[in-house]
Design an enzyme around this catalytic site. Structure first.
Site, mmCIF file in Angstrom:
data_model
loop_
_atom_site.group_PDB
_atom_site.id
_atom_site.type_symbol
_atom_site.label_atom_id
_atom_site.label_comp_id
_atom_site.label_asym_id
_atom_site.label_seq_id
_atom_site.Cartn_x
_atom_site.Cartn_y
_atom_site.Cartn_z
ATOM 1 N N ARG A 36 -7.653 4.398 -0.304
ATOM 2 C CA ARG A 36 -8.961 4.639 -0.770
ATOM 3 C C ARG A 36 -9.118 4.838 -2.346
ATOM 4 O O ARG A 36 -9.371 4.312 -3.430
ATOM 5 C CB ARG A 36 -9.896 5.535 -0.386
ATOM 6 N N ASP B 203 -3.157 -9.050 6.333
ATOM 7 C CA ASP B 203 -4.163 -10.103 5.675
ATOM 8 C C ASP B 203 -4.528 -9.577 4.268
ATOM 9 O O ASP B 203 -5.193 -10.259 3.652
ATOM 10 C CB ASP B 203 -5.624 -10.003 6.498
ATOM 11 N N GLY C 289 -6.514 -3.274 1.592
ATOM 12 C CA GLY C 289 -5.414 -2.942 1.872
ATOM 13 C C GLY C 289 -4.797 -1.689 1.396
ATOM 14 O O GLY C 289 -3.731 -1.025 1.576
ATOM 15 N N ASP D 196 -0.810 -4.976 10.535
ATOM 16 C CA ASP D 196 -1.975 -4.269 9.756
ATOM 17 C C ASP D 196 -3.356 -4.277 10.716
ATOM 18 O O ASP D 196 -3.555 -5.150 11.580
ATOM 19 C CB ASP D 196 -2.315 -5.152 8.319
ATOM 20 N N ASP E 277 -6.997 -3.590 9.713
ATOM 21 C CA ASP E 277 -8.272 -4.100 9.562
ATOM 22 C C ASP E 277 -7.991 -5.273 8.971
ATOM 23 O O ASP E 277 -7.338 -5.826 8.106
ATOM 24 C CB ASP E 277 -8.942 -3.157 8.236
#
Lengths: 974, 293
Positions: free
Chosen positions: A62, A195, A59, A9, A11
């Site tokens: 938007r 994360d 995750g 992932d 970010d």
């Protein structure tokens, strides 16, 4: 096993952009929350940059993030359109505004990366392990470019890619799977590093071999509970070697469980069979704890049969058969695990119109079924986790644990654990509920009686909430956000076959048990399963899928057997209603060897069942006009044959005769064969003395009266062999050879009894009215019985006249597909060289010492192309023969078909229960086919060429085999 | 989940299309639905006059919302179905175009109906060219095959049967010439005739109905297994059992080589066909075999 790829992932794992995202979300939502507070007159509760961020938006794409958070705060906004501008107050408009806020922050702050992550990526690439990166951010490429790290990834997918390729966002695994595909990496051999909770959920759903959670603060438990295999604070804690080791560990662990991810209603009945739990006394199908309207959430108790023709559902009325009598159908009972659950007035169950995530895991090592249901009702997430088992240490006990967590909301949880299925009359038509008051308020008692056989079944149940002081069937509890409620239930089951007053026994048993013992009871059960695996486990190095399937088969075989010699194992065990729970030759020929060499005491019980049902076999022989004992083709508890004579189709009026009951008499010799196998494997003199000799004698008597003398030899006319496509045939090779075996061994056994236990011999002679000349007569008939021999090509004719039948052109793709016209053109099939299952080959399999390799090969070459494997019993026998012949490709192909018959639903009928005989036959094909094990005075030894027979990708096989009181390790290495 | 709160009846001004009025108004009344009538006319009239002209009985007017326009091409019908959240579109397989074609070029379905059944977001009740009105309906038929997508018609049929108090007939015809999908669909029958045929046939019907209780399935009054030409066997059952409606789930492609049974039935039968478009099935991953290696 090497790592195929590692997918990161972005970010929060690779780049430090999570803080920028969180800040942008806070700015956005706080504006909205302030406006909402002003409009509604409610206090302003700001967006929590840690808790709310992790729970609702981290995750996710938007739009999903906006929708999820606003739903949780009960703020309703119009959907809007993806083209909405940043100042439009719609879900899409807010999503656009968040994007703009993030872009501004990115411009302002720049991109920072985690050095430890980069170090890991460099290390991976140095070892030629491919890497990929996936992010929901539309700025993904821009960020990677800004950080100058885009070349570190062989595959890059960002929010724009997701949109253009129509890939769903997390927690859907679409994007990760697409990335794995680009990297040409099977997910199971790939590592995912994430994360976000939604990310690890996606990894779990996508079946990634290892999921690493990165906890940048306060998220460790949530990451672990949602599917991360390991959680670290920073990737500096893990090196490449750690990832490899953990992936291997995961592979080893997955070989101990059967895991279902997702839900498909059209496959649900099949899954119920696969995920059944049982202990031989009872079996419960693996339906959800909160069953669907059409779930077959049934329990079966061994030996509880009733008449066939209760109120049948309409489809079955298309097929009419005569009632097989009062003990002809295994009775379905309501599942003792059924629950009704509500959280905040929402039913906690799988509905087609509800968003849910479902996972069902059968822990083979411990004999425990776990389910995880995560329901999302307009943003309110509720997690239901259950565990259940049928105790292997206490046959009458079932344990269930239910954990409910309102993840992001508060509300009332209602649990109704009442055993009473309000639809019992419709769903379980063979039983009626008998009023039976229970004097204990905290205990529920249900009492059933079968309608025809008049057997009684009692279920007693207690449920408690962990931490409370009392028991109740109905609970109503206020639960706070994040609170876990744990309920536990114990159910006891007794029948009138076990106790004179099953209700009293069920209650007394339940009262003895304390809640403080719950974990200990569960531990005793798992310890017992541990003992099972010490005897029954088969290790195949580096082949987790093979080990898993073998364990799955051993699990179901062991779950079907009990230490009760009044019952045997039905064709579909206690995992489903298929074959009405009837007992066939499957047990003696296909299943018994597994028990004989793993749990010989259970093998003895299976043979004692045949001793107990000897009277039924005598009755059948008498009805057919013969002497001695002819075992039922389909047997239940009395030994009477419950095979119908015909079946009539109501729509067409077409009547199809069923010849098995009267003609498929090889089952009698099969039982005798099994008695002899047991004697050879155990030298159990007591069994032979008290039961075995009598079985051998009575079955030999049957053959002596059934064989017809003609032209100097004896013949057996009017039979059906293992190949059931042909009926009323003469001198079926399998039947004749087995009958001779039976006659010979009976003559020997009578002599043995006379020499070793003279009193018992005299008692038996008296009881059976055995003439002194009879054993000699059996031996003479055995010598003079016509045994089809190999012809000039080495081929044994399956029965008299088989070679003269017209050939049937069987396409390879029709194997295991069964000619669809069987029902309508059954007479025509009788006149063709089309074979349903191993018949002559079955004979060659059972008596390898009697036939040369050349003869076996000639018969394999002749019969294999003519066999359509219309029975699940067939492929494994072909595998065993092919393995012995060194035909490795054939052997492996047939063995894999057999190995995965239920797990892949090859025959399309696993919904009716698992195929126990196929499981036993698969085990035999491995042990006696691939490994070529034979037994000597020193114990089992594998064939000298066993290593060469192993499937190509196998390095070694190791297992234990019981032989004459000892357990011997057997290992073959290439 | 299917909902019949809103129905749509497109009329192109032809007699063939107008045959749907009886069926649509009966359904709207029985299901207490709103009926959106799209009436193609170059001379719009006041609603009451238009309804009278269309011979919609007064008793049903309260259910009707009338839309008039010079024409309603296929994309307008599809758009209207979306706009009005129609749960069912009722239309004739042939409309105005049929009158202009020579007899030899007449097919079982016109281009408008074909476009609608291929593109519409809702099930379509299609009136075949030889449609004969028979109201109220009493019996309906659903063929099953073992293919999950095809058998999706069954739960919808059970819902409709319960709403309309109809008797449901279920039939599995084993084709003389099975396609690969037929064999792969686990609808074949194996091993012991007296065990597996009965139980597998039962399972064939239960499998699509996992979300339905026995009580809800009580509408299934007849189940039959046959072998032969699928369309011919279904047609024969429709005639013999006086079936008023047949449910069919299909893949949504009417091109040559597809939907052969549907095309045959449309040519031959007199009762309407309710078409359900097969949806993509929910994925289930069983982590065994190749999935874990």
């Amino acid at each position: 096993m090497n790592i195929a790829a590692v997918i990161f992932d972005m970010d929060g794992v690779v780049t430090r952009t999570a803080e920028l995202h969180a800040a942008a979300w806070k700015t956005l939502f706080d504006e909205i929350l302030l406006k909402h507070a002003a409009r509604s007159g409610t206090p302003f509760r700001p967006f929590d940059i840690r808790a709310d961020y992790l729970t609702y938006v981290d995750g996710r794409p938007r739009y999903e993030g906006v929708r999820s958070f606003l739903a949780a705060r009960e703020i309703e906004l119009a959907d809007g359109d993806p083209s909405d501008a940043t100042d439009v107050e719609t879900l899409h408009g807010l999503a656009a505004r968040k994007d703009a806020l993030f872009a501004q922050a990115l411009q302002r702050e720049g991109v920072q990366v985690y050095a430890s992550t980069l170090a890991l990526i460099y290390a991976l690439r140095a070892q030629a392990i491919r890497t990929g990166v996936v992010t929901s951010s539309r700025h993904g490429r821009q960020i990677l470019h800004s950080a100058a790290i885009e070349t570190l990834f062989d595959s890059r997918l960002d929010g724009i890619d997701l949109e253009t390729r129509e890939l769903k966002g997390k927690p859907d695994p679409d994007a990760f799977l697409a990335c794995a595909k680009e990297l040409a990496a099977p997910p199971i051999r790939s590592v995912l590093i994430e994360d976000a909770i939604a990310g690890v959920q996606a990894g779990r759903r996508g079946g990634f071999g290892l999921i690493v959670g990165v906890d940048r603060g306060g998220n460790r438990a949530a990451l672990a509970s949602h599917g991360a295999d390991v959680v670290v604070a920073d990737l500096g804690e893990l090196g490449v070697a750690d990832l490899v080791a953990r992936l291997r560990q995961g592979q080893a662990s997955i070989a101990w469980r059967i895991e279902q991810e997702g839900f498909d209603s059209s496959r649900e009945h099949e899954m119920e069979s696969i995920f059944a739990v049982g202990n031989g006394y009872l079996g419960v199908r693996g339906a959800p704890d909160t069953p669907l309207g059409g779930s077959l959430d049934q329990m079966f108790v061994a030996g509880i049969y009733d008449h066939t023709q209760a109120a049948q559902p309409h489809p079955q009325r298309e097929f009419r058969t005569a009632d097989g009598g009062g003990f002809s159908k295994l009775v379905s009972l309501p599942s003792p695990f059924r629950l009704r659950l509500h959280a905040a007035d929402d039913p906690l169950e799988i509905r087609p119109d509800r968003s849910h995530a479902y996972r069902r895991v059968l822990d083979l090592r411990n004999g425990v079924l776990e389910t995880h249901l995560l329901l999302n009702n307009d943003g309110r997430r509720t997690d239901l986790h259950t565990r259940r088992c049928a105790s292997l240490t206490d046959m009458h006990l079932l344990l269930q644990e239910i954990t409910i967590e309102l993840e992001n909301h508060s509300g009332t949880v209602e649990l109704d654990s009442s055993l009473l299925d309000p639809r019992v009359a419709v769903r379980h038509p063979h039983v009626e509920l008998v009023p039976s008051p229970c004097d204990q308020l905290d205990t529920e008692l249900l009492y059933f009686r079968t309608k025809s056989s008049q057997l009684n079944i009692a279920l007693a149940s207690r449920t408690t909430l962990v931490g409370s002081e009392h028991d109740a069937s109905n609970w109503r509890i206020s639960a706070h956000i994040g609170e876990k409620l744990i309920f536990r239930r114990m159910v006891t089951v007794y029948t009138s076959r076990d106790a004179t007053d099953p209700a009293a026994s069920a209650l007394a048993h339940l009262r003895q048990l304390q809640w403080s013992q719950f974990e200990a009871l569960l531990a005793a059960h798992t310890e017992q399963w541990d003992n099972v695996w010490k005897r029954a486990d088969v290790r195949v190095s580096d082949r987790p899928a093979i080990e898993q399937a073998l364990r799955f088969n051993a699990y179901h075989l062991r779950s079907a057997a009990d230490h009760d010699s009044r019952v045997s194992i039905g064709a579909r065990t206690l995992s489903g209603p298929g074959y009405e729970g009837h007992v066939f030759w499957d047990v003696e020929i296909f299943i018994l060897p597994f028990f004989l060499h793993t749990f010989p005491e259970l093998a003895e019980h299976l043979l004692q069942y045949r001793y107990r049902t000897l009277d039924g076999a005598r009755h059948k022989a008498q009805k057919l006009g013969y002497r001695g004992a002819c075992y039922a083709w389909e047997s239940t508890v009395t030994g009477e044959d419950v095979t119908p004579r015909s079946i009539v189709m109501q729509t067409s009026g077409n009547e199809i005769p069923i010849f098995n009951g009267t003609e498929e008499i090889h089952v009698t010799a099969d039982v005798a064969f099994a008695v002899w196998q047991y004697w050879a494997a155990t030298t159990d003199r007591e069994f032979l003395r008290r039961a075995g000799v009598e079985i051998l004698a009575e079955t030999a008597r049957f053959w002596a009266s059934r064989c017809t003398p003609s032209a100097g030899s004896y013949h057996i006319h009017g039979v059906v062999g293992p190949d059931e496509y042909h009926y009323t045939v003469s001198d079926n090779a399998y039947t004749n050879w087995l009958a001779r075996f039976n006659l010979e061994k009976a003559a020997w056994a009578i002599d043995w009894l006379k020499q070793e236990f003279h009193q018992d011999f005299q008692a038996l002679v008296e009881r059976l009215g055995l003439a002194s000349a009879e054993p000699d007569e059996w031996a003479r008939i055995a010598r003079e019985l016509y045994l089809p021999q190999p012809n000039s090509d080495g081929v044994i004719e399956q029965f008299s006249g088989f070679f003269a039948l017209p050939e049937y052109s069987l396409r390879k793709e029709d194997r295991l597909a069964v000619p669809v016209n069987r029902l309508f053109d059954w007479e025509q099939i009788n006149r063709l060289q089309l074979v349903k299952q191993a018949d002559v080959l079955m004979l060659l399999y059972l008596f390898p010492e009697l036939f040369s390799q050349e003869v076996v090969l000639a018969n394999y070459r002749y019969y294999e192309p003519r066999t359509d494997h219309g029975s699940s019993l067939s492929p494994a026998i072909h595998a065993a023969i092919a393995a012995r012949l060194g035909l490795r490709a054939d052997a492996e192909r047939y063995w894999r078909q057999s190995l995965a018959l239920d797990l892949s639903n090859t025959m399309g009928n696993s919904s009716l229960g698992v195929h126990a005989a196929c499981m036993g036959a698969t085990w035999q094909a491995l042990v006696f086919g691939f490994l070529g094990v034979c037994f000597t005075e020193q114990g089992p030894i594998a064939a000298a060429d066993a290593a060469a027979r192993l499937p190509e990708e196998w390095r070694s096989v190791a297992l234990n085999l019981a032989w004459r009181g000892k357990l011997y390790p057997v290992e073959v290495q290439r | 989940m299917i909902s019949f709160t809103s129905l749509l009846l497109p009329l192109d001004g032809s007699q063939l299309a107008a045959r749907g009025i009886g069926c649509a108004t009966w359904l709207a009344s029985t299901l207490q639905s709103r009926l959106h009538i799209l009436s193609a006319t170059s001379h719009p009239l006041p609603p009451r006059e238009e309804l009278a002209r269309l011979r919609v009985p007064d008793a049903y007017w309260s259910h009707v919302i009338l839309h008039q326009a010079p024409q309603f091409p296929e994309n307008a019908i599809v758009a209207a179905a979306l706009e009005h959240h129609a749960g069912l579109i009722i239309m004739s397989a042939l409309g105005k175009g049929a009158a202009t074609r020579s007899e030899t070029s007449i097919t079982s379905i016109g281009h408008v109906a074909r476009a609608v059944i291929e593109q519409a977001p809702a099930p379509v009740l299609l009136l075949p060219p030889a449609y004969r009105e028979s109201l109220p309906w009493r019996r309906m038929l659903v063929p099953v095959s073992g293919e999950p997508e095809i058998d999706e018609a069954l739960p919808v049929a059970v819902t409709v049967a319960n709403l309309l108090a109809l008797q449901l007939h279920v039939m599995h015809v084993m084709s003389d010439f099975p396609r690969e999908t037929d064999l792969a669909a686990a609808a074949h029958y194996a091993d012991s005739v007296h065990h597996e045929y009965s139980q597998r046939f039962t399972e064939l019907m239960r499998r699509p109905l996992t979300h339905y209780t026995e009580e809800e399935c009580r509408c299934i009054r007849h189940a039959a297994l046959a072998k032969g030409d699928v369309a011919a066997e279904l047609h024969s059952h429709i005639e013999q059992q006086r079936i008023d409606l047949i449910f069919i789930s299909w893949h949504g492609d009417f091109m040559t080589g597809h939907a052969d049974v549907l095309k045959r039935l449309l040519k031959e039968i007199h009762c309407p066909v309710l078409l359900i478009k097969a949806a993509r099935h929910a994925p289930l991953k069983l982590k065994v075999g190749d999935e874990i290696e």
